[in-house]
Write a protein that holds these residues in place. Sequence first.
Motif, PDB file in Angstrom:
ATOM      1  N   LYS B   2       0.895  -1.212   0.066  1.00 23.33           N
ATOM      2  CA  LYS B   2      -0.068   0.122   0.106  1.00 23.33           C
ATOM      3  C   LYS B   2       0.884   1.374   0.002  1.00 23.33           C
ATOM      4  CE  LYS B   2      -3.546   2.222   2.539  1.00 23.33           C
ATOM      5  NZ  LYS B   2      -3.651   2.685   3.840  1.00 23.33           N
ATOM      6  N   ILE B   3       2.104   1.237   0.728  1.00 21.75           N
ATOM      7  CA  ILE B   3       2.684   2.400   0.859  1.00 21.75           C
ATOM      8  C   ILE B   3       3.491   2.580  -0.495  1.00 21.75           C
ATOM      9  CG2 ILE B   3       4.893   3.218   1.935  1.00 21.75           C
ATOM     10  CD1 ILE B   3       2.992   3.308   3.796  1.00 21.75           C
ATOM     11  N   ILE B   6       1.280   4.347  -2.883  1.00 21.94           N
ATOM     12  CA  ILE B   6       0.798   5.718  -2.239  1.00 21.94           C
ATOM     13  C   ILE B   6       1.918   6.712  -2.889  1.00 21.94           C
ATOM     14  CG2 ILE B   6       0.803   7.396  -0.348  1.00 21.94           C
ATOM     15  CD1 ILE B   6      -0.432   5.073   1.344  1.00 21.94           C
ATOM     16  N   LEU B   7       3.381   5.986  -2.740  1.00 25.62           N
ATOM     17  CA  LEU B   7       4.201   6.661  -3.224  1.00 25.62           C
ATOM     18  C   LEU B   7       4.357   6.769  -4.765  1.00 25.62           C
ATOM     19  CD1 LEU B   7       7.137   5.289  -0.804  1.00 25.62           C
ATOM     20  CD2 LEU B   7       6.096   7.672  -0.750  1.00 25.62           C
ATOM     21  N   LYS B  10       1.936   9.374  -5.991  1.00 33.75           N
ATOM     22  CA  LYS B  10       2.480  10.632  -5.663  1.00 33.75           C
ATOM     23  C   LYS B  10       3.197  11.316  -6.899  1.00 33.75           C
ATOM     24  CE  LYS B  10       5.223  14.040  -3.083  1.00 33.75           C
ATOM     25  NZ  LYS B  10       6.134  14.019  -4.397  1.00 33.75           N
ATOM     26  N   LEU B  90       9.956  12.731   5.323  1.00 32.47           N
ATOM     27  CA  LEU B  90       9.289  11.524   4.686  1.00 32.47           C
ATOM     28  C   LEU B  90       9.699  10.139   5.391  1.00 32.47           C
ATOM     29  CD1 LEU B  90       7.409  10.364   2.659  1.00 32.47           C
ATOM     30  CD2 LEU B  90       9.362  10.234   1.024  1.00 32.47           C
ATOM     31  N   TYR B  93       7.918   8.972   8.742  1.00 30.05           N
ATOM     32  CA  TYR B  93       6.790   8.321   8.440  1.00 30.05           C
ATOM     33  C   TYR B  93       6.884   6.836   8.317  1.00 30.05           C
ATOM     34  CZ  TYR B  93       3.994  12.624   8.321  1.00 30.05           C
ATOM     35  OH  TYR B  93       3.402  13.570   8.418  1.00 30.05           O
ATOM     36  N   PRO B  94       5.814   6.231   8.295  1.00 31.35           N
ATOM     37  CA  PRO B  94       5.867   4.625   8.316  1.00 31.35           C
ATOM     38  C   PRO B  94       6.408   4.235   7.043  1.00 31.35           C
ATOM     39  CG  PRO B  94       3.697   5.230   9.431  1.00 31.35           C
ATOM     40  CD  PRO B  94       4.520   6.523   8.644  1.00 31.35           C
ATOM     41  N   VAL B  95       7.583   4.753   6.556  1.00 29.28           N
ATOM     42  CA  VAL B  95       8.110   4.437   5.340  1.00 29.28           C
ATOM     43  C   VAL B  95       9.580   3.703   5.384  1.00 29.28           C
ATOM     44  CG1 VAL B  95       8.770   5.331   3.028  1.00 29.28           C
ATOM     45  CG2 VAL B  95       6.497   5.983   4.119  1.00 29.28           C
ATOM     46  N   THR B  96       9.878   2.752   4.838  1.00 33.75           N
ATOM     47  CA  THR B  96      11.433   2.485   4.797  1.00 33.75           C
ATOM     48  C   THR B  96      12.011   2.985   3.704  1.00 33.75           C
ATOM     49  OG1 THR B  96      10.810   0.564   3.536  1.00 33.75           O
ATOM     50  CG2 THR B  96      11.030   0.138   6.157  1.00 33.75           C
ATOM     51  N   ARG B  97      13.463   2.940   3.682  1.00 31.51           N
ATOM     52  CA  ARG B  97      14.093   3.556   2.582  1.00 31.51           C
ATOM     53  C   ARG B  97      14.018   2.789   1.350  1.00 31.51           C
ATOM     54  NH1 ARG B  97      19.111   6.672   4.838  1.00 31.51           N
ATOM     55  NH2 ARG B  97      18.282   7.456   6.866  1.00 31.51           N
ATOM     56  N   GLN B  99      11.190   1.246   0.181  1.00 32.89           N
ATOM     57  CA  GLN B  99       9.935   1.590  -0.157  1.00 32.89           C
ATOM     58  C   GLN B  99      10.149   2.964  -0.881  1.00 32.89           C
ATOM     59  OE1 GLN B  99       7.768   0.974   3.483  1.00 32.89           O
ATOM     60  NE2 GLN B  99       6.694  -0.389   2.707  1.00 32.89           N
TER      61      GLN B  99
END
Lengths: 309, 275
Positions: B2-3, B6-7, B10, B90, B93-97, B99
């Motif tokens: 899902k992440i 979203i990215l 964008k 960024l 946020y609950p985002v890994t590199r 991702q």
Amino acid sequence: MNTQNNNVISLDAVSKRYGTETVVSDVSFNIQSGECIVLVGHNGAGKTTLMKMMLGLTRPTSGNVEVLGANPANNSKIAQHKTLGYLPESVAFYDAMTGSEVLAFYARLKDVSKTACENLLEVVGLEHAAKRRIGTYSKGMRQRLGLAQAMLGSPQLLFLDEPTTGLDPSLRHQFYELIDALHKEGATSVISSHALNEVEARASRFIIMKSGALIASGTLEELYQQASLPVRLKVSVTPGEAPGVAERLGSEVTISKVNNQSLSLSCFDDDKMPLIRRITDLGDVVNDLQIMPPKLDEVYNHFMNGGQS
Amino acid sequence: MKILWILAMKELRDGLRNRWIAAAIIVLGTLALALSLLGSAPTGSIKASPMDISVISLASLSVYLIPLIALMLSFDTLVGEFERGTMMLLLTYPVTRWQVIIGKFLGHLMILFIAIFAGYGGAMLIMTLVTGASMEGWQAYVSMMFSSLILGAIFIALGYLVSVFVRERATAAGAAIGLWLVFVVLYDLLLFGALLIDEGQLIGQQLFSMLMLASPTDTYRILNLSMFDGVSQAAGIAGVASEAGMSSTLLVSVMLLWIAAPLAATLLIFQRREL
């Protein structure tokens, strides 16, 4: 130990060097759940670097950082935590996007609903500018949007780097109310500031930084004690009696100023009550007595000047 | 997952907002149309279908244009966010590199997909409608579009590598142009120069094939000119690739490797990067 398990953040002998420049040197502290910690220090004291290390954006050169039981720099585990909010110093956004677009983007990443987004925009007073490009925003508006994104999803752990710069007083007040509300729900926050007095009422503990080193930490009372700054007293007397009163108080008292009808005295906290008794014993000559505890700024300056006040 | 979505969305929205996609579609579309209409003139004498001719001329054009578009899309995507400070936020946020990289890559791939398929595909449709040319050879055309997408993906990945490596946007722009010059112009020039000087003494068939495969643009060229009989006959290089032992599977694999390697390197550098 029981308190040990309560640590949300713990730093152990953390240092950070960029080349030959030491930005943070040998800093250790623990932050427990529910605390509101204020990092105080001049610009360049290492506050922002400390925060970045706690957020896992930067790794310490030596020492250990643990946030929520994990190394934040390791595989961005901290980033997996949806209840974290961060407001960087001079926050930047995607200028081509509108305020509501940016907030919606961040909300999606945190799994926060659209209505919560709109509410937040209203709280920070940006509902009218929501459809405008961020490129057209003023510095204060960006800061407000920054606050809104940090508040997304009612974070349990907040990192706010100089949060109130560029905010007008009423919004500043509103902002602290928001922080208070989060604290009532058990949130932990780390706020950096270059002034003590602004955050005085909220802070459960202060950490004072100077040139990368932690020079003092503790509650406000503890800081006062550590600084052991003199209490000042101002005594108003019957006109013309001031020199006589000064004589009667004796030589143990530090008298900084004598006027015709008033005296300025100073003494250490432990000597305060005996001195007050002696002044009241003087009788009708004394018209008024004002006691002025050291100001927060003085405490701060005391630490900043390396212990000399 | 899902992440990533979203990215990616964008990036796609950014591409739509700043008219980037629209501009790319127009550039690719008009050039494709112009080449197709002009290029269909000589078909009579060599009995090649207009579609095949189009594939040859568009493949030659794409070798220059697609890498340029892909690099323009990607060169500042990381360094720009480092510079502005948006990456810092960024990553809290609950985002890994990884991702972030893969999400951006998927988004840019979508942009390129839209630009190529709307531009080239639109041109193909107009061409068949206007000239009434047969749809014969459309497989070659469609595979040309797909291989163009892969070529673009390679240069998006290379652009990321530049973007994660440098400290300033201006440096990234310069490095991206350098990259384009090397892979699109200089490499071939040097290779052909070497062949001329060598006169077939040191550089044998084997080594030459290897040297061609070492360049993603040459790999793309060989793939498009040799994959379909009609195209390779029209291009006058029938059987050259298969004689050299270059199957289309090998060529596509080489190209996919050219995507994977820079992406992996970008990820490695990004993981170590301090913000």
